[in-house]
Design an enzyme around this catalytic site. Sequence first.
Site, PDB file in Angstrom:
ATOM      1  N   HIS A  42     -10.877  -5.909  -4.695  1.00 39.31           N
ATOM      2  CA  HIS A  42     -10.351  -6.145  -3.346  1.00 39.31           C
ATOM      3  C   HIS A  42     -11.169  -7.213  -2.610  1.00 39.31           C
ATOM      4  O   HIS A  42     -11.376  -7.142  -1.401  1.00 39.31           O
ATOM      5  CB  HIS A  42     -10.344  -4.838  -2.538  1.00 39.31           C
ATOM      6  CG  HIS A  42      -9.258  -4.756  -1.514  1.00 39.31           C
ATOM      7  ND1 HIS A  42      -8.199  -3.886  -1.625  1.00 39.31           N
ATOM      8  CD2 HIS A  42      -9.052  -5.430  -0.351  1.00 39.31           C
ATOM      9  CE1 HIS A  42      -7.408  -4.014  -0.564  1.00 39.31           C
ATOM     10  NE2 HIS A  42      -7.895  -4.950   0.217  1.00 39.31           N
ATOM     11  N   ASP A  86      -6.619   0.562  -4.873  1.00 41.78           N
ATOM     12  CA  ASP A  86      -8.056   0.777  -4.690  1.00 41.78           C
ATOM     13  C   ASP A  86      -8.421   1.111  -3.244  1.00 41.78           C
ATOM     14  O   ASP A  86      -9.571   0.992  -2.844  1.00 41.78           O
ATOM     15  CB  ASP A  86      -8.849  -0.453  -5.139  1.00 41.78           C
ATOM     16  CG  ASP A  86      -8.510  -1.709  -4.345  1.00 41.78           C
ATOM     17  OD1 ASP A  86      -7.717  -1.624  -3.387  1.00 41.78           O
ATOM     18  OD2 ASP A  86      -9.034  -2.794  -4.694  1.00 41.78           O
ATOM     19  N   TYR A 117       0.866  -1.180   0.000  1.00 42.41           N
ATOM     20  CA  TYR A 117       0.000   0.000   0.000  1.00 42.41           C
ATOM     21  C   TYR A 117       0.902   1.228   0.000  1.00 42.41           C
ATOM     22  O   TYR A 117       1.793   1.353   0.856  1.00 42.41           O
ATOM     23  CB  TYR A 117      -0.879   0.038   1.248  1.00 42.41           C
ATOM     24  CG  TYR A 117      -1.920  -1.050   1.347  1.00 42.41           C
ATOM     25  CD1 TYR A 117      -3.120  -0.944   0.646  1.00 42.41           C
ATOM     26  CD2 TYR A 117      -1.717  -2.162   2.154  1.00 42.41           C
ATOM     27  CE1 TYR A 117      -4.102  -1.929   0.753  1.00 42.41           C
ATOM     28  CE2 TYR A 117      -2.684  -3.153   2.268  1.00 42.41           C
ATOM     29  CZ  TYR A 117      -3.873  -3.027   1.562  1.00 42.41           C
ATOM     30  OH  TYR A 117      -4.832  -4.012   1.667  1.00 42.41           O
TER      31      TYR A 117
END
Length: 347
Positions: free
Chosen positions: A247, A159, A131
């Site tokens: 996700h 996302d 991330y």
Amino acid sequence: MSLAGWHDRARQRLDPVHYDYFAGGAGEETALAENERAFGRYALIPRVLRGQPSRDIAVDLPGARASMPILVSPTAFHRLAHPDGELATARAAAAAGTVLVSGMAATVAIGEVADAAREVDPDAAVWFQLYLQPDAKITECLVRRAEDAGCSALVVTVDSPVFGRHGRDEHNGFHDLPEGLAAENLRDLPGSPGVRDIEWCPEASWRYVEALRRMTGLPLVLKGILHPEDARIAVDGGIAGILVSNHGGRQLDAAPAAIDALSRVAEAVDGRIPVLVDGGVRRGADVAIALALGASAVGVGRPVLWGLAADGEAGVRQVLDLLRDEFEHVLTLCGGVLAGDQVVSRC
């Protein structure tokens, strides 16, 4: 045993709170349910009398060659499922000859995960999921750890500018790992003794991705692409691969099923880089449908966790072997070829 059987065994063995963490999704869990349901809207038309011998199903991907078009997608906190956690998952993926995408929120540090995979196969491919962090120094430290571990690609989840709202976890009061477990990749980062939390980055932009490209020579795979225009921008920006994903239904509950977004993204990419997809893959036929719609490979997340919870490393290996066997069987029934004109809607 089918993957549904592995799911049942895992549910019986897991702490109910931890089961809900793994199984749950965002909001009303519409996107979660659609990921699986959407595959049922597609059918495969077989080609016949092709005279095809056994086909090699290995696939070339950024920084890796996998023995089959089925990868292990990143999921968090494997030690909630089994004491060996990501070590067991890594060994099973290596034994299956496929790529493990190890999560940033793993309960085993990436160096140990990669070492476990290479104890089984010195050439095992491990990717690291990342991330983007608001502090570039933290991002760079994580990248260097992945490089030092010998990871062959970075999978950048794009996302998640904020954390999804998970009703099951809120209901259960599940916010912290049990004592003795931690997100080990987040330990002892710059300015943060101990284990820090993942920071969400609403300000992340394509500029952040470009900075990451300058930071490392590893190929970048962007995970969470659903819009074809984002895919075009990624290709033009030198990205090595795209993973079409919502996700696992854990972020935007109004997002489409990943398989429904795949063909438009693949069309936009037009074969210039590999396109992968994850979310809802539960049968070998699902793998075949994804490949016919333009994917190079699929990722599986929750099924791997169910195998891990049910029987540790052996369970993960059996889940991967089951999907491989089912896929090869379907491929043979389809005449050894998978193309877009073989996929039709059941609606």
